[in-house]
Design an enzyme around this catalytic site. Structure first.
Site, PDB file in Angstrom:
ATOM      1  N   HIS A 133       0.927   5.244   1.281  1.00  0.00           N
ATOM      2  CA  HIS A 133       0.229   6.136   2.218  1.00  0.00           C
ATOM      3  C   HIS A 133       0.944   7.484   2.236  1.00  0.00           C
ATOM      4  O   HIS A 133       2.176   7.530   2.304  1.00  0.00           O
ATOM      5  CB  HIS A 133       0.217   5.511   3.617  1.00  0.00           C
ATOM      6  CG  HIS A 133      -0.539   6.334   4.600  1.00  0.00           C
ATOM      7  ND1 HIS A 133      -1.921   6.383   4.615  1.00  0.00           N
ATOM      8  CD2 HIS A 133      -0.123   7.163   5.587  1.00  0.00           C
ATOM      9  CE1 HIS A 133      -2.304   7.211   5.567  1.00  0.00           C
ATOM     10  NE2 HIS A 133      -1.243   7.702   6.173  1.00  0.00           N
ATOM     11  N   ASN A 180       0.856  -1.190   0.000  1.00  0.00           N
ATOM     12  CA  ASN A 180       0.000   0.000   0.000  1.00  0.00           C
ATOM     13  C   ASN A 180       0.891   1.238   0.000  1.00  0.00           C
ATOM     14  O   ASN A 180       2.007   1.199   0.517  1.00  0.00           O
ATOM     15  CB  ASN A 180      -0.861   0.009   1.265  1.00  0.00           C
ATOM     16  CG  ASN A 180      -1.752   1.233   1.355  1.00  0.00           C
ATOM     17  OD1 ASN A 180      -2.453   1.577   0.403  1.00  0.00           O
ATOM     18  ND2 ASN A 180      -1.728   1.906   2.489  1.00  0.00           N
ATOM     19  N   ASP A 206      -2.538   0.854   7.936  1.00  0.00           N
ATOM     20  CA  ASP A 206      -1.258   1.562   7.757  1.00  0.00           C
ATOM     21  C   ASP A 206      -0.184   1.146   8.761  1.00  0.00           C
ATOM     22  O   ASP A 206       0.631   1.977   9.189  1.00  0.00           O
ATOM     23  CB  ASP A 206      -1.477   3.088   7.809  1.00  0.00           C
ATOM     24  CG  ASP A 206      -2.440   3.565   6.740  1.00  0.00           C
ATOM     25  OD1 ASP A 206      -2.451   2.967   5.654  1.00  0.00           O
ATOM     26  OD2 ASP A 206      -3.180   4.528   6.995  1.00  0.00           O
ATOM     27  N   SER A 262       4.957   6.728   2.314  1.00  0.00           N
ATOM     28  CA  SER A 262       5.500   5.416   2.688  1.00  0.00           C
ATOM     29  C   SER A 262       4.854   4.322   1.849  1.00  0.00           C
ATOM     30  O   SER A 262       3.640   4.352   1.624  1.00  0.00           O
ATOM     31  CB  SER A 262       5.170   5.105   4.163  1.00  0.00           C
ATOM     32  OG  SER A 262       5.549   6.154   5.019  1.00  0.00           O
TER      33      SER A 262
HETATM   34  C1  GAR Z   1      -2.328   8.743  -2.912  1.00  0.00           C
HETATM   35  O1  GAR Z   1      -1.782   9.973  -2.577  1.00  0.00           O
HETATM   36  C2  GAR Z   1      -2.168   7.762  -1.784  1.00  0.00           C
HETATM   37  O2  GAR Z   1      -1.068   8.023  -0.974  1.00  0.00           O
HETATM   38  C3  GAR Z   1      -3.449   7.960  -1.023  1.00  0.00           C
HETATM   39  O3  GAR Z   1      -4.425   8.176  -2.000  1.00  0.00           O
HETATM   40  C4  GAR Z   1      -3.834   8.854  -3.093  1.00  0.00           C
HETATM   41  C5  GAR Z   1      -4.320   8.208  -4.377  1.00  0.00           C
HETATM   42  O4  GAR Z   1      -3.927   8.965  -5.471  1.00  0.00           O
HETATM   43  N1  GAR Z   1      -3.734   6.808  -0.239  1.00  0.00           N
HETATM   44  C6  GAR Z   1      -4.246   6.850   0.986  1.00  0.00           C
HETATM   45  O5  GAR Z   1      -4.533   7.873   1.556  1.00  0.00           O
HETATM   46  C7  GAR Z   1      -4.431   5.495   1.625  1.00  0.00           C
HETATM   47  N2  GAR Z   1      -4.735   5.630   3.011  1.00  0.00           N
HETATM   48  P1  GAR Z   1      -4.010   8.353  -6.930  1.00  0.00           P
HETATM   49  O6  GAR Z   1      -5.395   7.750  -7.086  1.00  0.00           O
HETATM   50  O7  GAR Z   1      -3.818   9.530  -7.824  1.00  0.00           O
HETATM   51  O8  GAR Z   1      -2.939   7.333  -7.072  1.00  0.00           O
END
Ligand code: GAR
Length: 190
Positions: free
Chosen positions: A103, A101, A139, A130
């Site tokens: 985060h 994942n 997480d 991360s």
């Molecule tokens: C990313 O920034 C990721 O870190 C976050 O969602 C975004 C997705 O962006 N994830 C979380 O917050 C998970 N808890 P994307 O759809 O443009 O890849």
């Protein structure tokens, strides 16, 4: 697996296409009918499957459907690229140490939702992202790779998040390669 815009998905697909990550994306599972990741996957010719969490009676039932879909697609690893649902033991036990994942914080700081907002509210000077193995507690799994991002004096959630995402796109493909390397170099004692 993705719930939103899919920019991390596209960064991984680009790394594969450019030959810097030796992998294949068999399928994109998404849970939100409006997720922009679908447009990106269509453009790249990668199959998608909608598993809308609202149509399942429990988290376990959704995870069961995900396991079935991924088994049918023959995948070895699950990459959560902006997957916004908590997962259950059903999914984790089907892919032991094979779920990554990303985060948007320097874990273990600021787990859970609105991580960038949490970091700004806490007044940290260094934020980041991360890549970690997924465990049951949100997480919490072992960290594979991180990138630090300085917080600038006038940063808003949007500006900071945009700079964090640039780093996400850089480290996620690298972290996938590292994790695959770690798993393949383990001695199988079974
Ligand atoms: C990313 O920034 C990721 O870190 C976050 O969602 C975004 C997705 O962006 N994830 C979380 O917050 C998970 N808890 P994307 O759809 O443009 O890849």
């Amino acid at each position: 697996m993705a719930s939103g815009s899919g920019s991390n998905f596209e960064a991984i697909a680009t790394a594969i296409n450019q030959g810097t990550l030796n992998a294949r994306i068999e399928i994109v599972i998404y849970n939100n009918p409006n997720a922009k990741v679908v447009d990106r996957a269509n453009r790249l010719g990668i199959p998608v499957q909608l598993l809308d969490h609202r149509t399942f009676e429990s988290r376990e039932a959704l995870d069961e459907a995900i396991v079935v879909a991924l088994a049918a697609a023959g995948v070895d690893w699950i990459i959560m690229a902006g997957w916004m649902r908590r997962v259950t033991e059903r999914l984790i036990s089907a892919f032991p140490r094979r779920i990554l994942n990303i985060h948007p914080s320097l874990l273990p700081s600021f787990p859970g939702v609105r991580a960038v907002e949490q970091a700004l509210a806490a007044g940290v000077k260094i934020a980041g992202c991360s890549v970690h193995y997924v465990e049951l507690v949100v997480d919490s799994g072992p960290i594979v790779m991180q990138a630090a991002v300085p917080v600038l004096p006038n940063d808003s959630v949007d500006t900071l998040q945009a700079r964090i995402q640039q780093q996400e796109h850089r480290i996620f493909p690298e972290a996938i390669a590292i994790a695959a390397q770690i798993n393949s170099s383990k001695i199988d004692k079974s």
